[in-house]
Scaffold this motif. Structure first.
Motif, short mmCIF file in Angstrom:
data_model
loop_
_atom_site.label_atom_id
_atom_site.label_comp_id
_atom_site.label_asym_id
_atom_site.label_seq_id
_atom_site.Cartn_x
_atom_site.Cartn_y
_atom_site.Cartn_z
N ILE A 1 0.83 -1.20 0.00
CA ILE A 1 0.00 0.00 0.00
C ILE A 1 0.87 1.26 0.00
N TRP A 2 0.61 2.12 -0.99
CA TRP A 2 1.28 3.42 -1.07
C TRP A 2 0.22 4.51 -0.94
N VAL A 3 0.57 5.58 -0.24
CA VAL A 3 -0.38 6.65 0.06
C VAL A 3 0.14 7.98 -0.47
N GLY A 4 -0.77 8.79 -1.01
CA GLY A 4 -0.43 10.14 -1.46
C GLY A 4 -1.49 11.12 -1.00
N GLY A 5 -1.34 12.38 -1.41
CA GLY A 5 -2.36 13.36 -1.10
C GLY A 5 -1.92 14.48 -0.17
N LEU B 1 -0.28 14.09 3.81
CA LEU B 1 1.02 13.51 4.12
C LEU B 1 1.92 14.51 4.83
N ALA B 2 2.70 14.02 5.77
CA ALA B 2 3.60 14.86 6.56
C ALA B 2 4.64 15.55 5.69
N SER B 3 5.14 16.66 6.20
CA SER B 3 6.20 17.39 5.49
C SER B 3 7.51 16.62 5.52
N GLY B 4 7.68 15.76 6.51
CA GLY B 4 8.90 14.97 6.57
C GLY B 4 9.16 14.45 7.97
N TYR B 5 10.26 13.71 8.09
CA TYR B 5 10.76 13.28 9.39
C TYR B 5 11.69 14.36 9.90
N PHE B 6 11.43 14.83 11.11
CA PHE B 6 12.17 15.95 11.70
C PHE B 6 13.38 15.43 12.46
N LEU C 1 14.28 18.52 7.83
CA LEU C 1 13.24 17.59 7.43
C LEU C 1 13.75 16.65 6.34
N THR C 2 13.53 15.36 6.55
CA THR C 2 13.80 14.35 5.53
C THR C 2 12.47 13.95 4.91
N PRO C 3 12.31 14.09 3.59
CA PRO C 3 11.02 13.77 2.98
C PRO C 3 10.61 12.33 3.25
N ILE C 4 9.30 12.10 3.40
CA ILE C 4 8.81 10.74 3.61
C ILE C 4 8.35 10.11 2.31
N VAL C 5 8.29 10.92 1.24
CA VAL C 5 7.72 10.44 -0.03
C VAL C 5 8.81 10.19 -1.06
N ASP C 6 8.45 9.40 -2.09
CA ASP C 6 9.39 9.19 -3.19
C ASP C 6 9.33 10.38 -4.15
N SER C 7 10.02 10.29 -5.25
CA SER C 7 10.12 11.42 -6.18
C SER C 7 8.79 11.79 -6.81
N ASN C 8 7.83 10.88 -6.75
CA ASN C 8 6.50 11.13 -7.32
C ASN C 8 5.46 11.49 -6.26
N TRP D 1 4.71 9.75 -3.36
CA TRP D 1 4.03 8.62 -2.73
C TRP D 1 4.79 8.14 -1.50
N PHE D 2 4.03 7.73 -0.49
CA PHE D 2 4.60 7.21 0.76
C PHE D 2 4.36 5.70 0.85
N ASP D 3 5.41 4.95 1.13
CA ASP D 3 5.32 3.50 1.31
C ASP D 3 4.86 3.21 2.73
N SER D 4 3.62 2.74 2.87
CA SER D 4 3.06 2.50 4.20
C SER D 4 3.65 1.28 4.89
N LYS D 5 4.26 0.40 4.11
CA LYS D 5 4.76 -0.89 4.60
C LYS D 5 3.63 -1.80 5.07
N ASP D 6 2.41 -1.48 4.63
CA ASP D 6 1.26 -2.35 4.86
C ASP D 6 0.96 -3.11 3.58
N LEU D 7 0.36 -4.27 3.75
CA LEU D 7 0.00 -5.09 2.61
C LEU D 7 -1.52 -5.12 2.48
N GLY D 8 -2.02 -5.07 1.24
CA GLY D 8 -3.46 -5.06 1.05
C GLY D 8 -3.86 -5.27 -0.39
N HIS D 9 -5.17 -5.28 -0.63
CA HIS D 9 -5.71 -5.41 -1.98
C HIS D 9 -7.11 -4.82 -1.98
#
Length: 471
Positions: free
Chosen positions: A317-321, A324-329, A334-341, A343-351
């Motif tokens: 599961i990846w989350v956007g919108g 989403l937090a500005s980053g890890y402080f 701040l270190t961004p939590i998202v990839d270049s596009n 999206w945040f990797d939730s590390k959760d599995l789903g369908h």
């Protein structure tokens, strides 16, 4: 041009409407604003300025809520922490501040602060001077901007290392507004602050309240008493079960549940009392709820809320919108939590279900939820491994009817000793709800051959040889 905070807006448009109920008093929006103004002035008098981080240690209270609102108005960032052992708190402070001498820390009990930091500055606020304010006083307007960072909430990765998740005010409000397009909450309602503000789910309640100008109730922690007069609450299933079983009169109309699977029978029992039950899925990095649904016979986590995006890539599961937090402080950066596009990797599995709703399969790491609290197996293992007589340890989550899941520990030792003593060993290392419910001797067959211990093998052994049911 100065931007008004939500409290300032409600104080202007609905000055006499009930804003906050606490164990000690009820406040209108105008009275609430007056108190915030005075606290903002106290922050300024202590040299605390826009962009500074104040670490707030403690459970929900009227004082904590007022301080958060004053910090928002002053452009100050609140970093929330539960009361916990000194070493854990010290580690958090090191993540927030480059120099311990610059740490700013507040709690109701100053002694906790002084014990936690050697060189840090204890923020001292006088709440007694607020007791008799009429609501007609006026102080400085503050430096509020919706795009400012306003909160830091600590979470943990799969290794148990705390991450400081930083959100802007606008990101919290996007979370609130998106949920409230689906979940009815109006100005005439009252939401109980039933979840701690050091969890993002607790902060989410505060921001939903600010969004609609409703009433917020800050309770004592006694749910049976606190629930009186409340229309909305965020609960775990066990709490709702207890409320319904108590047979006491309830004014509840809406409950947002989280933490674990909810049986349809519980939802049906609530419906008979006129209570809508909703299930949400979310995370700290997304400012709480991402998907939601009213509970029905089709178990799922629901559909994606407005202002969020969700994508499933190879079962992950990846989350956007906008939430989403500005980053890890970390120490002002701040270190961004998202990839270049974005999206945040939730590390959760789903369908996706056939109804277009999200089905959560499980976590990609070893975190589990117990009574609404996130627990990491690795964090407990690391603490137990420090014991001089523990040579190897594996922690596994097992099913628990009351809390959804609880940890148990399997331990290998080079000498014989009472495994029950390990709970005392953990007293100053982990908060109590992370202590294992039981300790078992780690079977030798799982250690043979010098092969690295397998969590899957341990779970299989538990299922085959004990009454414990791994999750």
């Amino acid at each position: 041009m100065a931007v008004s905070t939500p409290v300032q807006n409600w104080a202007r448009t609905s000055p006499d409407a009930l804003a906050v109920i606490t164990p000690h008093q009820s406040l209108s929006w105008l009275q609430l604003q007056s108190r915030i103004d005075h606290l903002s002035a106290q922050l300024k008098q202590q040299g605390i300025k826009q962009g500074d981080v104040v670490t707030c240690v403690g459970r929900n209270s009227e004082q904590l809520l007022l301080l958060y609102l004053a910090c928002i108005q002053s452009g100050v960032i609140c970093a929330f922490s539960m009361p916990e052992p000194k070493q854990k708190l010290t580690d958090k402070l090191k993540r927030l501040y480059a120099d311990s001498a610059h740490a700013l820390i507040w709690t109701v009990d100053d002694a906790i602060c002084l014990n936690a930091v050697v060189n840090g500055n204890v923020v001292k606020l006088d709440f007694t001077c607020l007791e008799n304010l009429s609501g007609l006083e006026h102080q400085a307007a503050g430096v509020f901007s919706p795009q400012q960072l306003c909160s830091i909430v600590f979470t943990s990765g799969s290794t148990g290392t705390p991450k400081a998740v930083a959100h802007q005010f606008a990101q919290h409000q996007a979370s609130a507004q998106g949920l409230l397009e689906q979940f009815q909450f109006t100005q005439s309602d009252t939401w109980l602050l039933s979840l701690p503000m050091y969890h993002v789910s607790g902060l989410a309640i505060v921001h939903r309240w600010l969004s609609v100008g409703a009433c917020l109730k800050v309770g004592t922690g006694d749910l049976m008493a606190d629930i009186q007069g409340v229309s909305h609450a965020s609960l775990v299933a066990t709490q709702l079960e207890r409320l319904l079983a108590s047979k006491q009169a309830l004014s509840l109309t809406h409950v947002l549940l989280g933490g674990s699977h909810v049986d349809l029978s519980l939802s049906q029992a609530a419906a008979q009392r006129g209570i809508e039950t909703w299930l949400g899925y979310g995370m700290t990095e997304a400012a709480s709820t991402v998907t939601v649904k009213r509970i029905d016979a089709n178990y799922s986590a629901g559909k994606v809320l407005p202002q969020r995006q969700l994508d499933i890539r190879e079962g992950r599961i990846w989350v956007g919108g906008n939430t989403l937090a500005s980053g890890y402080f970390q120490q002002g950066s701040l270190t961004p939590i998202v990839d270049s596009n974005g999206w945040f990797d939730s590390k959760d599995l789903g369908h996706w279900s056939e109804h277009g709703e999200l089905i959560i399969v499980g976590r990609a790491d070893n975190q589990f939820i117990s009574g609404g609290e996130n627990i990491h197996c690795e964090e407990i293992e690391q603490a137990l491994a420090l014991h001089p007589h523990v040579s190897q340890v594996m922690v596994v989550a097992v099913e628990n009817s009351q809390y959804g899941a609880r940890p148990i520990a399997l331990v290998s030792s080079d000498i014989n000793f009472e495994l029950g003593e390990l709970n005392q060993w953990l007293d100053d290392k982990l908060v109590h709800f992370k202590h294992p419910d039981a300790y078992l001797e780690l079977p030798q067959q799982l250690l043979s051959g010098g092969i690295k211990l397998s969590r899957r093998d341990v779970k299989n052994w538990l299922a085959e040889n004990t009454d414990w049911v791994p999750v």
